[in-house]
Structures are given as C-alpha cells and as structure tokens.
Enzyme design. Structure first.
Site, PDB file in Angstrom:
ATOM      1  CB  SER A 101      17.173 -28.178  44.181  1.00  0.00           C
ATOM      2  OG  SER A 101      16.283 -28.485  45.223  1.00  0.00           O
ATOM      3  CG  HIS A 150      15.638 -33.325  44.222  1.00  0.00           C
ATOM      4  ND1 HIS A 150      14.860 -32.394  43.582  1.00  0.00           N
ATOM      5  CD2 HIS A 150      16.574 -32.611  44.892  1.00  0.00           C
ATOM      6  CE1 HIS A 150      15.279 -31.180  43.857  1.00  0.00           C
ATOM      7  NE2 HIS A 150      16.340 -31.280  44.654  1.00  0.00           N
ATOM      8  CG  ASP A 207      12.047 -33.929  42.628  1.00  0.00           C
ATOM      9  OD1 ASP A 207      11.748 -33.561  43.775  1.00  0.00           O
ATOM     10  OD2 ASP A 207      12.728 -33.240  41.850  1.00  0.00           O
TER      11      ASP A 207
END
Length: 332
Positions: free
Chosen positions: A169, A295, A265
C-alpha cells in the site's frame, strides 16, 4: 463487458469466497472504516485487525530492534540458526497504513514469515506517521534508513549488493520511489528487486477504480482521500515523483519487480498501469492481479489462503533475484 454489466459490477463487486466472511462482517457493522473513527482509533483498530487476521507469529533465531542512522528506529529479523557465516541477502521492508497508521508490530508476523521463507535478513523501518509528521517525513525516513543499509548493512550481516525493497500500500509507494532512485546514483549500491503489494502510484486519484470502489470495503476512494489529506499538506503537488511514481519517468531496465494488485481496491488500476510502465521501460516485471480480493489481503494472510500462496510466490521471486545477483557477479 457491456456498459450495463459494468454498472452492475460497480454496484456489487465480486467477493472471493474465502474473503466473504470478513467482508460480510465488515458490512454488518455498518461498513465503518478508518476515516469514520479518527486517527487514534484507526491506529488501534488496525493493530487489532492485523493481530487477529495476520499470519501466526513464528519464533526465529534473531529479532532485534535496531536504529538506522540518523536515529530512525527499525527491526531486524534473521532466521539463520547457529553462528551464521558470510553475508545474507536482505529485504528492506516498508509497512503500509496510508502513512497514518501501522507500525513495526502490525507487520511483524509478515516480516518473520519472509525472513524464514526467503532465507534473507529482513529489516523493517518504523518511519514517522502523519498527521504528526506530514510529507515528506515518511519517505525521507525510509530513504535515510535504506541509504544506511546499502552503505553499512554488512555490520548486520547483510550483503549490501543483494537487497530487495518491499512494501504494501503506502509502503509499496515508498518502495517504488526508492527503487526508482536506486536506478540513479543516489545510493552506494543498487537494489536487485522491488516487491510492490497493491501500491499507491498515483495520488492524483484519477484512475477508474476510484469510481468503482466507493463502498462496502475497508479501503474505498473516500478512505484513500482521508489518508492522503492527512499525509500531504495543502498546496503540495500530488503529481510529483515522491508521491505519484506512475506519473513520472522511471529508470530504463530498473530493479526487477513483483507487483500484485487486488480487484476490490481503489488502487487496482494504478498498480496495473505501473506494472505496464515499468515493463515498457525494460524492467523485468512479474505482475499478478487477484479478482475478488480486497485491499489488506496480506495483513489478513492468517485467514485468507490466497495471501499465503502469493507470499510464497514473493519468496520465490526474492530468492531468484538473489541467485541472479550472485550469478552476475560470477560472470563479471
């Protein structure tokens, strides 16, 4: 896919069977996410979630809290038993959390797993978080820590010519930035690989998946805006290279990349486009996209088998890059 089909997909994205229990529970509680509870509670909730859903913590030979110069905390994981001889390859790991949440502990079990499965030393950096320390504090800390590792990591048993950078991320964003900088002359040694797990690559947030993932998942377009607004001060150009590597030049034939994106996501499209951008520049890219997953997959690897399978592919990639680096030295 027809327009009508695409509209239905946007309204009700597919959820993989193994991910359904956690997504169903999330929705049953009102789909409250990080932006709904405030920074301090978001940090607590993330820690609780990672502990509950992450990998089982493995006992390994050496886990030490360390300091990267200048005065940046981190943690070193070395799974080699006995008295190791010689230098080991390394993973420089940058945890995710939108630059606002997460720490060494939220990704501790993941780092332990990587140390064992890759036969590498893993060093994780505890960079400063926003909003207390806004951009560019996080990337500056990561860059300083990596600079020290690539210059002096031999003191910790690291082969500084065999270092892979990895992050998930927001950590994937910073890993990508450092990998690009490694293609120039910023560091004493070049990185041999980069592992980017659903990375942020475009903080202008203009890709179509931002319009598709707007509700029903822990990370949505609104959540990403909340994170970015805490990290990036008002007036800062979000298209710059230190925030949006997708929108800026990448080095030709850069460090080989493993990139994984997930369908549910808001970051899905920018991750896919970044993989294509690297490949077009001559970088060797292994790209994997997971339909039905969302995610946070890798901090839920204790309860989602697909995450563990992908981590095994990551481990194979890291080991292959280490072997290739040895072979290249031998040929020279």
């Amino acid at each position: 896919m027809t327009v009508a089909q695409n509209d239905r997909r946007a309204a009700d994205p597919m959820v993989a069977a193994e991910a359904a229990p956690s997504i169903t529970a999330f929705r049953a509680k009102g789909s409250l996410s990080f932006q709904d509870v405030g920074v301090e509670q978001a940090r607590v909730n993330y820690s609780v979630s990672c502990a509950a859903n992450g990998l089982t913590s493995q006992a390994i030979a050496k886990v030490n809290d360390v300091q990267f110069e200048p005065d940046i905390p981190g943690r070193l994981y070395d799974a080699r038993v006995g008295e190791p001889t010689g230098l080991a390859p390394a993973i420089f790991f940058i945890h995710g959390g939108g630059w606002v949440i997460g720490d060494l502990d939220t990704h501790d079990s993941l780092c332990r797993y990587l140390a064992v499965s890759t036969e590498s030393i893993v060093v994780s950096v505890d960079y400063r978080l926003a909003p207390e320390a806004p951009f560019p504090a996080a990337i500056d800390d990561c860059r300083s820590a990596l600079t020290w590792v690539l210059a002096h990591g031999g003191k910790w048993g690291i082969d500084i010519a065999r270092v892979v950078v990895m992050g998930d991320s927001g950590g994937g964003q910073m890993a990508a930035i450092l990998a690009n900088e490694s293609g120039g002359d910023r560091f004493d040694n070049r990185l041999i690989g980069q592992v980017l797990l659903y990375p942020v690559t475009d903080l202008t947030m203009q890709t179509p998946s931002y319009e598709r993932i707007v509700t029903g998942f822990p990370l949505t377009a609104n959540t990403m805006n909340w994170f970015a607004d805490h990290y990036v001060p008002e007036g800062v150009d979000r298209s710059q290279a230190q925030l949006s590597p997708l929108l800026n030049p990448v080095p030709a034939y850069g460090a080989a990349a493993f990139i994984c994106t997930v369908d549910n996501d808001p970051l899905a499209d920018e991750g896919a486009r970044y993989a294509a951008k690297l490949a077009a520049a001559g970088t060797a890219v292994e790209y994997l996209h997971l339909p039905g997953h969302s995610h946070g997959l890798f901090t839920s690897a204790g309860v989602i088998a697909t995450a563990r399978e992908v981590l095994n592919r990551v481990s194979a990639f890291v080991k292959a890059r280490s072997t290739a680096a040895i072979d290249e030295v031998a040929r020279d």
